[in-house]
Every structure is written in C-alpha cells, then in structure tokens.
Scaffold this active site. Sequence first.
Site, PDB file in Angstrom:
ATOM      1  N   SER B  45       0.860  -1.173   0.000  1.00  0.00           N
ATOM      2  CA  SER B  45       0.000   0.000   0.000  1.00  0.00           C
ATOM      3  C   SER B  45       0.903   1.231   0.000  1.00  0.00           C
ATOM      4  O   SER B  45       1.828   1.331   0.813  1.00  0.00           O
ATOM      5  CB  SER B  45      -0.914  -0.014   1.235  1.00  0.00           C
ATOM      6  OG  SER B  45      -1.864   1.022   1.150  1.00  0.00           O
ATOM      7  N   GLU B  46       0.653   2.168  -0.912  1.00  0.00           N
ATOM      8  CA  GLU B  46       1.597   3.254  -1.168  1.00  0.00           C
ATOM      9  C   GLU B  46       1.876   4.117   0.064  1.00  0.00           C
ATOM     10  O   GLU B  46       2.902   4.776   0.163  1.00  0.00           O
ATOM     11  CB  GLU B  46       1.065   4.156  -2.294  1.00  0.00           C
ATOM     12  CG  GLU B  46      -0.220   4.895  -1.912  1.00  0.00           C
ATOM     13  CD  GLU B  46      -0.918   5.522  -3.104  1.00  0.00           C
ATOM     14  OE1 GLU B  46      -0.821   4.976  -4.209  1.00  0.00           O
ATOM     15  OE2 GLU B  46      -1.577   6.562  -2.931  1.00  0.00           O
ATOM     16  N   ASN B  47       0.935   4.108   1.038  1.00  0.00           N
ATOM     17  CA  ASN B  47       1.131   4.916   2.248  1.00  0.00           C
ATOM     18  C   ASN B  47       2.062   4.270   3.259  1.00  0.00           C
ATOM     19  O   ASN B  47       2.148   4.744   4.388  1.00  0.00           O
ATOM     20  CB  ASN B  47      -0.221   5.271   2.892  1.00  0.00           C
ATOM     21  CG  ASN B  47      -1.096   4.066   3.153  1.00  0.00           C
ATOM     22  OD1 ASN B  47      -1.052   3.088   2.411  1.00  0.00           O
ATOM     23  ND2 ASN B  47      -1.891   4.119   4.196  1.00  0.00           N
TER      24      ASN B  47
END
Lengths: 210, 210, 231, 231
Positions: B45-47
């Site tokens: 997940s990019e976060n």
Amino acid sequence: MSAAERILSRAVNEITPGSIVNLGIGLPTQVIRYLPDDFDVQIHSENGILGAWKQSPPEAMDPFLIDAAGAYVSLREGASLFDSAVSFALIRRARLDLTMIGAFEVDEQGNLANWKIPGKFSPGIGGAMELAQKTPRIVVLTTHTDKHGRPKILKSCRLPLTAKACVSRIVSDLAVMDVTPQGLVVREKLVEISDADLQARTEAELTFAA
Amino acid sequence: MSAAERILSRAVNEITPGSIVNLGIGLPTQVIRYLPDDFDVQIHSENGILGAWKQSPPEAMDPFLIDAAGAYVSLREGASLFDSAVSFALIRRARLDLTMIGAFEVDEQGNLANWKIPGKFSPGIGGAMELAQKTPRIVVLTTHTDKHGRPKILKSCRLPLTAKACVSRIVSDLAVMDVTPQGLVVREKLVEISDADLQARTEAELTFAA
Amino acid sequence: MKKNQTLENAIAAIPSGAVVMVGGFGNPGTPFSLINELVRQGQTGLTIIKNDANEPGHGLSRLIENGQVRKLITTHIGLNKGVIELMNQGDLEVAFHPQGMLAEKIRTAGAGSFGFLTDIGIDSEITQPEDLLEWQGQTYKVEMALPAAYALIHAAQADWIGNLVYQGSAINFSPLMAMAANHVIVETPDLGAPGRFKPEHVHTPGAFVDSIVPLESLTSEYGVLEHHVRR
Amino acid sequence: MKKNQTLENAIAAIPSGAVVMVGGFGNPGTPFSLINELVRQGQTGLTIIKNDANEPGHGLSRLIENGQVRKLITTHIGLNKGVIELMNQGDLEVAFHPQGMLAEKIRTAGAGSFGFLTDIGIDSEITQPEDLLEWQGQTYKVEMALPAAYALIHAAQADWIGNLVYQGSAINFSPLMAMAANHVIVETPDLGAPGRFKPEHVHTPGAFVDSIVPLESLTSEYGVLEHHVRR
C-alpha cells in the site's frame, strides 16, 4: 600534563549543556573521557549514532558498536541508531551544535585543511568535509606546532582545504584562539608563555585580548 | 454476478504466488477480499505498508492503519511499515511485480489515463503516475464502457495520460485483453458475447485469439 | 534537554504567512490537536504542505475552511469536495505533485540537498520544458527540494529529548518532514523519559525535533471513521 | 516466498567484472562470510563500493589483497596501509567521495532517481567545473546516483521473506545499498519465520532483498578487534 592532556582538558569546557556534538577522529574522540558521567550532552558519531558514550568495560563491549575511529563505545539513555544517509542529513541540516575536529593546518580566516597532504597522505575525506562545511560551530583541537616545531596555525593554509572559513575557535596545547573578522584573537593561554613567544610559534598574526 | 464482481473474481487470478502487488484505489483494493487466506502474496500500500491484508473485525480495527483508499486493513505475518519515501523508492526501483489500477481511459498502445478530466475532475495525481510508469506489469481493472455506455477502451486516449505504454492487460466486465505489439488481443470472454458485439462496445480494434 | 511545550506556546511560534508541513496520509499521522490549536489562534496566509486535505470538517480541512490557508502543496484531495470547490473557485491555490515526488522533494530538503533528477512524469503534462535538464547526454526532470519553516507531526510515542516512534501507517511523511523543517513541533499522547526506546527502534532521532506537546488523551477524531468501514 | 540460499550459490550469482556494493563501516556491518566466499570463488575485475577497505587481512582487504578488485569507490582507507600502497603503486584504482555524499549517491540510486544537487565541496578541489550546474539563478554541484548490480549485506536478524534488522552501528550503509542494488544478497546468523518482527521495527523491507544466506555462527572476525580497545 602532556600536550594532548592540556588540549583535551581545556576542550571539554567547549561543550555546553544540552548540546549535540560531533567528535572527529584523533584527539576529539578522546574528549568524551573528560565529560562528567551525568553531563547533559548527546555525542553524534557519523557512522550512525546519536548518544554515543564512553568505552564499555571489556565484558560488555559490543563488537557491532564503534565510533568513527573504530573504538568500542557504549550508548546513553535516549540514544538512537540510524543509517549513514540520516546521519549526514543531520549534519547537512545543521542539527549539530558543535564539531570538534583535528587539523593539519588552520589559518586566520578560519580555513581548515585536515584531509590530504598531496603526494604524501591521501586516505580519503571521510566525513570531515560535510562536518566542517555545515556545523554551526567548529572548534579545532591541534598541537600548536607540528612534530618538527613548524607552525600549524598559518596566515593562509597551503594544503587542499577541507572547508573555507569554517573554524570558530582553535584550542592548542598553548592557547585558546578565536577566529574573528580582525584575525586570530588569543582568549586564554594554557601554559606560562609570553605573548612574543606564542607569536613566534604561530605564523598567523595574533591579537592578544586586553 | 454484478459487473464489479465479474471483474474482481477474474482479477484475483492475475496474482501469482510469491509476488508483490500494489492495489490501486477503487476496484483494485477490493481484490484483496477474493484472495484465499493462506495465499502467498505481499500486498503493498503506497502509504507505507508491505503485507497489508483484509479488513479487521470491528473490535480489532486500528484507526492508525489504513490502505491508500482509507479502508482499515490488517497486517499479515512478515509485514513491514515504512515512510513514504521508502514506499515510493520501492515502486520506482521496480520491486513490485504487479499493479492493478483503475482507468478513465486505456488504449491499444497501453496508454493509461486515470487521474484528470480537464475542467471536470482534477483532485491530484496521488501515487498513480509512479505506479503506472515503474511497475513491470500493469493490469487495468475497468468496466468495458462508462455509465453512458461509451467505450473506455480506445484507439488512443484523449485525456491527459498517467503514463505511456504501461498497460500489459485489461480485465473488464466483459473480457480479458492483452496489449501486444499488434494491438489488443482478446484472451478470454467473461460473459456470453459475440466477437462482433464485444468489438461494437470497444473503440480500439480487437484481435480474437484463435 | 527537555523539549516539552504547552500546546499554546508551541503553536504560537508560527507566524501568519509561514510555510508549514503537516504529517499524515488520511487520518493516520494527522496532528489533529496541533491543527486545531492553529485554527484557534488564527494565523493566516499559510502555505501548507500535506499529502491530502483530510476530510470535510476534520484536520487540515478545518484550517482551510477557516480561510487560514493561502496555498496547499499536496498530492490528492479527492476525498474532500469542499476543498476541491475552494480550489475551483480560485479561493485556494493548490499545487499537485505525484505522491512519491512530494515525498522525495521533502526528503531532499531534509537531506540538506537542493534538488534531484528524475524521470517521473517527464513526458506527461505535469512537466514543463523549463523543468528539463540535459546532463551528460541524458534528459532529466529536475525536482527542486521543498523545505519549510515549520512541521507539525503526530508521534505515537516520544521521549523528552525528541526521539519519536510512529504507529501503523501513520509513519508516512512524518520522518521526512521532521528532517526537512527548520522548527519541528510534535504532539504525542505518550511522552516518557529517555531510555524507553531501544536505540534501533527510534524512527526520528531527537536531534530533528524542537518542541513536544504531550496530549492528555486522543479525542474521537483520531478514531475509526465509520464511513471507511466496509460492511 | 523463501529466499534462503547456500553461501556458494548466493555468491556464484556474481560474475567477474561486476559492480558490487558492500555494507559496513569498519567491522560492524561488514559481511565477512560473503566476502570470504567471493575470495574463495575468485571472481576478478570487480568494482567495489564500500565506506572503507576494512583492515589488513580482514574483510574487503582480503579481496583487494587477492587481486580481485579493479576499482574501489570509498570514503576513507586510512586504517589500511596495504591498500593505500596498492593505490599509490597504481595497482588499484580508488575514487574517494565525502562520506555523506557516498551515502546519498547510493540512496539516490536506491530511490530510483538519477542524481542530486548539493553544495558540499563545491569550492574545494574535489569539484570539477563540469560538475557545476547553473539552475534557476543558483550554482549547484551535481552528484550522480551510484547504483550497483549486487549488494552484500550483513543483518543481525532476518526472516525468510527478506525483512532485515540491523544492530548497533552496523546499520550504516546497508539499508541504502539494499535499496540501490539490483540483486541483494544478505548473510545473517539469525534467520527465522515471518512474523518474528514488529512491522515498525523492520529496517529493510523484504521487497528489497533477493537471497539470504543463514550463517551457523559468527566467526572470530566479527568480534572485538583488540587493537581498538583503549587501555
């Protein structure tokens, strides 16, 4: 007291409570031995330590925990460990208050040369250039003259510079001198020595504070 | 089965065991619900998550742990958490194997437009551009046509591109199509539909695999 | 050295017109208490750097809705229709960057560098001809460093000398902003004495932190947002 | 996915002439076992990127003494007179960088960028006129990214999927090199199942790691060097 002991015992007073301090290879890393055990300071080591402290006793020595000079250090409460990019980010972002560093030559403009003697000694620059260029306050610890008795405190450095106009203060085995717009000002003498004798061992012109 | 369910239940087969997969906002993040509980995959997940997993039950929900769409996720054994710079380093260094991503438009050269409709919708680009440009394999999940029945699979995208020639495969609610040097090749149909009818709902020219 | 501060004093250091980084991706990592105090004190003309604008009525959105923000530098505000409307009306200047570019611009400032060479978006409409550099036979896009005077950070845990530990997906931009801002203000519900963390578990070394505001507890805005729970 | 490998197979992936990053600052972090296997296998013409050359007879110094290294990219080799002599004789090409610049060049490659703009050493003899860039009215030094085909890393602990934890001052260049190299080979004396680490304590996420060599134990070269103990 040896020359080194005179430098170190005076240099320790340069560290103000609450500050973050980098100690360079050579004499500076030894300053840590002169700090009281409860002194409020965080020692930064360029290889990724904030909160380095004195050498552990042999039975507690951690082979995976050294300072920049290779000596086995301990950690204080509140220490942190990080990678080399973060360590130098901290340096370049001027989050250090003080760096104490050695010198081959230092001059009256505050120029510092401590990494290369062309044709003789060029083992690489290590962390010195970034420390010298980016720390708000640089104090040089050095013998006043080299082993041949030649001045190390010059009118103008002759060796390749580590950084220009970076030095605030010089603590030698003979005196404490500040780099000022008017040149080098002697603040203290660490031995019994006349003004003329101190000047004779210094290439830079010295001003003696009233 | 709804159009979304058809897309999702087919899309889950795109994930090969042992792979590292980013799921974009929208339909892709829902693919995670279709994965068997013991499936060997790491969801990025990019976060700042590697090893994100399905939504926790309400009593175990962590308000400090969301995916890129804001949904509360759990973590698998072996998960790691890191900052946004490391998260996108992982993307730009092509350490992902697959990204599944939504589209406004996709075309027969594999161009992707999914971030901006000039004058109508421009909430910013988020992580889409780096994912599209740098993931080795991009699978687009999209309805075959928009809510007005207009084709989303085009000869050439008209909206501003997210990235050029980045898409490997398109999974729509009607078919699975590969982007090839010869244009779009239909690999599977997900509903009963004639070649002519599928072509009629597609602006790009389709080739039907033998 | 103790860096503890009251909420009021910590935020009073920020003048109107300041450039302020704010941590958080969605709710996790958003320093709601620091932002709410900035709303209460009323500084105006701020430039804010944050991944997103939070959701209407929450966090950064409150500061924007209250007219205190002149410019927002961000990656995606798709979950905030009110802020999109302010942007479309011309009441809020918004600059968008790809998320990893925003992170890297901040981190570049945090590393004491001035810019970096990339290929992200180089042939897209986000790149202008004046961003391009020919260097040693290759073409790059130059992304300049993005520094700030202030950063507002939420940490799960901290100690008095500023060592920070983050939680879950709340790490996101916070360690980068702590490096990049000249004056870093941290809120935490769990402040303790130095020595509480294993040195290799510290996410942000204390040297990057200037003041720490202890929070008595976390208010409901730090909790689960019901509309993001999938039924 | 299990990334376990034998020592022999892991190192056999490296061909002669390869560019290889090696972690470690002094002894801590130096992957002695991986280096020793590279000495045993005898690949030649290597370009090595490492902070230092270790000390005579140890670690990287063995590889250099054995004539397998064509070029060394480093920051300081002052503790290794033998390697300085090889350099002075012209038998070893050595490129020096300031330590933080070497770290940042590696990290820039690890971030998928191509270079960065700095002012470090900009008016010193390490900067050539062709390194200087005029950009938006300022002068910068361009430091290019330094990638590598392989990285050799020592981790205190690891799991099968490649998550790494480092110890003490052995972190140094390792996380940066793990990001920057195309093929990352890790040795560790403590390999376990996924789930052993709290996710926020992982220093290098497994996605950056390609193969892991479990070590039965640490040999004496990983221990305290007596001549560095102050009496």
